[in-house]
Scaffold this motif. Structure first.
Motif, PDB file in Angstrom:
ATOM      1  N   UNK A 196       0.830  -1.204   0.000  1.00 30.46           N
ATOM      2  CA  UNK A 196       0.000   0.000   0.000  1.00 30.46           C
ATOM      3  C   UNK A 196       0.863   1.253   0.000  1.00 30.46           C
ATOM      4  N   UNK A 197       0.363   2.274  -0.683  1.00 31.76           N
ATOM      5  CA  UNK A 197       1.035   3.567  -0.673  1.00 31.76           C
ATOM      6  C   UNK A 197       0.676   4.323   0.602  1.00 31.76           C
ATOM      7  N   UNK A 198       1.295   5.470   0.781  1.00 29.98           N
ATOM      8  CA  UNK A 198       1.296   6.161   2.071  1.00 29.98           C
ATOM      9  C   UNK A 198      -0.108   6.419   2.628  1.00 29.98           C
ATOM     10  N   UNK A 199      -1.020   6.931   1.808  1.00 26.09           N
ATOM     11  CA  UNK A 199      -2.325   7.331   2.331  1.00 26.09           C
ATOM     12  C   UNK A 199      -3.195   6.140   2.728  1.00 26.09           C
ATOM     13  N   UNK A 200      -2.907   4.960   2.164  1.00 27.40           N
ATOM     14  CA  UNK A 200      -3.699   3.768   2.475  1.00 27.40           C
ATOM     15  C   UNK A 200      -3.076   2.905   3.569  1.00 27.40           C
ATOM     16  N   UNK A 201      -1.817   3.162   3.885  1.00 23.12           N
ATOM     17  CA  UNK A 201      -1.073   2.244   4.762  1.00 23.12           C
ATOM     18  C   UNK A 201      -1.645   2.143   6.176  1.00 23.12           C
ATOM     19  N   UNK A 202      -2.001   3.256   6.850  1.00 27.53           N
ATOM     20  CA  UNK A 202      -2.571   3.126   8.204  1.00 27.53           C
ATOM     21  C   UNK A 202      -3.852   2.298   8.239  1.00 27.53           C
ATOM     22  N   UNK A 203      -4.758   2.523   7.276  1.00 24.39           N
ATOM     23  CA  UNK A 203      -6.002   1.749   7.235  1.00 24.39           C
ATOM     24  C   UNK A 203      -5.715   0.282   6.947  1.00 24.39           C
ATOM     25  N   UNK A 204      -4.709   0.014   6.100  1.00 21.78           N
ATOM     26  CA  UNK A 204      -4.349  -1.370   5.788  1.00 21.78           C
ATOM     27  C   UNK A 204      -3.843  -2.099   7.026  1.00 21.78           C
ATOM     28  N   UNK A 205      -3.033  -1.426   7.822  1.00 21.47           N
ATOM     29  CA  UNK A 205      -2.547  -2.048   9.053  1.00 21.47           C
ATOM     30  C   UNK A 205      -3.676  -2.231  10.068  1.00 21.47           C
ATOM     31  N   UNK A 206      -4.669  -1.339  10.052  1.00 26.41           N
ATOM     32  CA  UNK A 206      -5.806  -1.508  10.932  1.00 26.41           C
ATOM     33  C   UNK A 206      -6.599  -2.777  10.557  1.00 26.41           C
ATOM     34  N   UNK A 207      -6.817  -2.964   9.253  1.00 26.53           N
ATOM     35  CA  UNK A 207      -7.530  -4.155   8.783  1.00 26.53           C
ATOM     36  C   UNK A 207      -6.714  -5.417   9.065  1.00 26.53           C
TER      37      UNK A 207
END
Length: 540
Positions: A412-423
């Motif tokens: 994932x790129x920067x803007x999606x990375x926090x949400x990806x780690x949450x999932x």
């Protein structure tokens, strides 16, 4: 060859980068691994404390069902806390940043250590339960933030090796939890509270070092728009003054994104451009927990006891499992940039349980049949059981034990990375909780064939990864996103533009070393512009 790999890595590592990896993992991954194993050794002492406390309060001993319930809550609430921690990670890193969140998270570890260590003196088993929940929240946050931080500060060609510090320190935490739990150290009835008091030590060590290390340069540049601090961070982590190419690569990633706002998990699932990335992370994280290793860790003592090992020797035999997983994780970290993520993952899942012709699985089958036919096992079968368990643990730690966290940061790129780690964190902790909750029922229903359920999970994971996952080693985040563009059925035009941008290095042009014609054209354009201005002034 392994020596050459180590020498190559040592030449590219900087003190700043290795310090961030070691102390970041020490106060995060190590704490998580330590809490996976630390409750096993003092279990009977904790239950005795619960019974004494209950007797003092209610003037009668606790019923067996009550003690079992209290103990089950104490163990399982760790996973519930981890789930909560995973869900609040996105908010924390938005406010505090990567490094700031890791530092703030240490307060939870210290509070938990105090509650767990002082619960006996206070005569309160509630303090132990609350302490386990808080350290679960700490682990949920750290398992999401640390891989993100390590992935963003590492050079592209070392991202996998640096990311494996997360796995290595989880294994070290498990090993030290087993080591300190020995009766000669803290496993005695008079000293078991020190096992939990030790939780404050790695947190304090991280607090002493991490404040002096830089924040993630990608976070500073893309989300904080602070290019000066990002440049200094890159210089510190990479050990070179000229980091213009690295800054341009981050700028290119920023321009490639559809939005600069940090996405939410709902937006992540709704975005077609990251559809197969999120499916891949969900599958990999689910297989990470459902491949059967947690069941082995939970029931190792019982398995060894059933296999005929003397009860007094089981803690020392169990200690060897922590040692072998640490060695396997270290070797994986050394070869991951040479072999790649995809082969290590598939190899690990196949070798755990999936291939029927694997010697490890054959031994497991023999042991299962022996357990079905007889209550006592011969020495050779006992040894085969021991060797097979070590082989399964080593297989897990060689790939599936750490790479899922690396992939979550890479896909994932920067803007999606926090949400990806949450999932990913949510799937990780829910699957962890499910194994602890449902495995006893599966075992009761299927008896010695209970692990066939995990066989199916491993087969599915290996096949899915073989078909879907592209190799990510030595690729930038933009290049990895391009690998999924065709699968996600999104336009690749922006990606071609980005390739052109990335191919232009600072101080050079696209036409090659001979730029005379381009330079002359630029001068001609300037002179024409000047002539036009002179003509306009004359007319006035």
């Amino acid at each position: 060859e392994l020596e050459q790999i180590v020498q190559g890595m040592s030449q590219r590592l900087t003190i700043c980068l290795i310090s961030a990896a070691v102390f970041g993992a020490l106060g995060s991954s190590f704490v998580y691994g330590y809490n996976l194993s630390v409750v096993n050794a003092p279990a009977k002492h904790i239950k005795a404390f619960y019974n004494v406390t209950w007797l003092g309060r209610y003037k009668e001993p606790a019923k067996t069902e009550t003690l079992t319930l209290l103990w089950s809550i104490t163990v399982s609430i760790f996973a519930i806390g981890g789930l909560v921690g995973a869900f609040i990670t996105s908010f924390l890193i938005k406010v505090l940043g990567r490094k700031g969140t890791l530092l703030a998270n240490n307060s939870l570890a210290i509070i938990s250590a105090l509650l767990l260590a002082l619960g006996e003196k206070a005569g309160s088993f509630e303090m132990l339960i609350i302490g386990r929940f808080i350290i679960g929240v700490d682990s949920g946050v750290s398992l999401s933030v640390l891989p993100m931080y390590l992935g963003e500060i590492s050079p592209c060609e070392m991202r996998g090796s640096i990311g494996q510090f997360n796995s290595v320190f989880i294994c070290l935490g498990v090993f030290f939890g087993q080591l300190f739990g020995l009766p000669e150290i803290f496993g005695h009835e008079d000293r078991w509270t020190f096992l939990f008091g030790f939780l404050a030590v790695p947190a304090i060590l991280q607090l002493c070092v991490l404040p002096f290390l830089p924040e993630s340069p990608r976070f500073l540049l893309i989300e904080r728009r602070d290019e000066a601090r990002a440049e200094k961070a890159f210089q510190a982590f990479l050990g070179k003054k000229d980091v213009s190419a690295d800054l341009e690569e981050v700028h290119a990633e920023s321009r490639a994104q559809n939005t600069l706002q940090v996405a939410t998990p709902l937006e992540l699932f709704q975005n077609r451009a990251v559809r197969w990335q999120i499916i891949t992370i969900v599958v990999v994280m689910a297989c990470y927990q459902l491949c059967g290793l947690n069941a082995i860790w939970y029931y190792t003592n019982g398995i060894f006891e059933e296999a005929g090992f003397h009860k007094s020797t089981i803690p020392y035999i169990t200690l060897s499992t922590g040692g072998i997983e640490t060695v396997a994780a270290v070797i994986s970290g050394l070869v991951i940039e040479r072999v790649g993520r995809k082969p290590l993952l598939i190899f690990g899942f196949c070798l755990i349980y999936s291939l029927p012709l694997s010697p490890c699985v054959c031994m497991c089958v023999c042991v299962s049949l022996s357990l079905s036919l007889s209550l006592s096992l011969c020495v050779c079968i006992s040894l085969s059981l021991f060797i097979s368990i070590l082989a399964v643990i080593a297989s897990f730690c060689s790939g599936p034990g750490g790479i899922p966290f690396i992939l979550t940061g890479e896909l994932f790129e920067q803007s999606y990375r926090p949400a990806a780690f949450m999932v990913a964190g949510g799937v990780n902790w829910l699957a962890n909780f499910a194994v602890g909750l449902f495995f006893p029922f599966i075992q009761e229903f299927l008896q010695t064939y209970a692990f066939l359920v995990f066989d199916a999970v491993c087969v599915f994971g290996a096949v899915y990864l073989y078909i879907v996952l592209p190799e990510t080693k030595n690729k930038t985040f933009v290049e990895i996103s391009q690998s999924f563009a065709k699968m996600n059925k999104v336009s690749q035009e922006p990606d071609r533009e980005m390739e052109e941008e990335l191919s232009v290095k600072p101080g050079k042009c696209n036409t090659g070393p001979d730029c005379t014609a381009v330079e002359n054209d630029r001068k001609d354009c300037n002179s024409i512009a000047k002539d036009g201005v002179v003509e306009m002034e004359s007319s006035f």
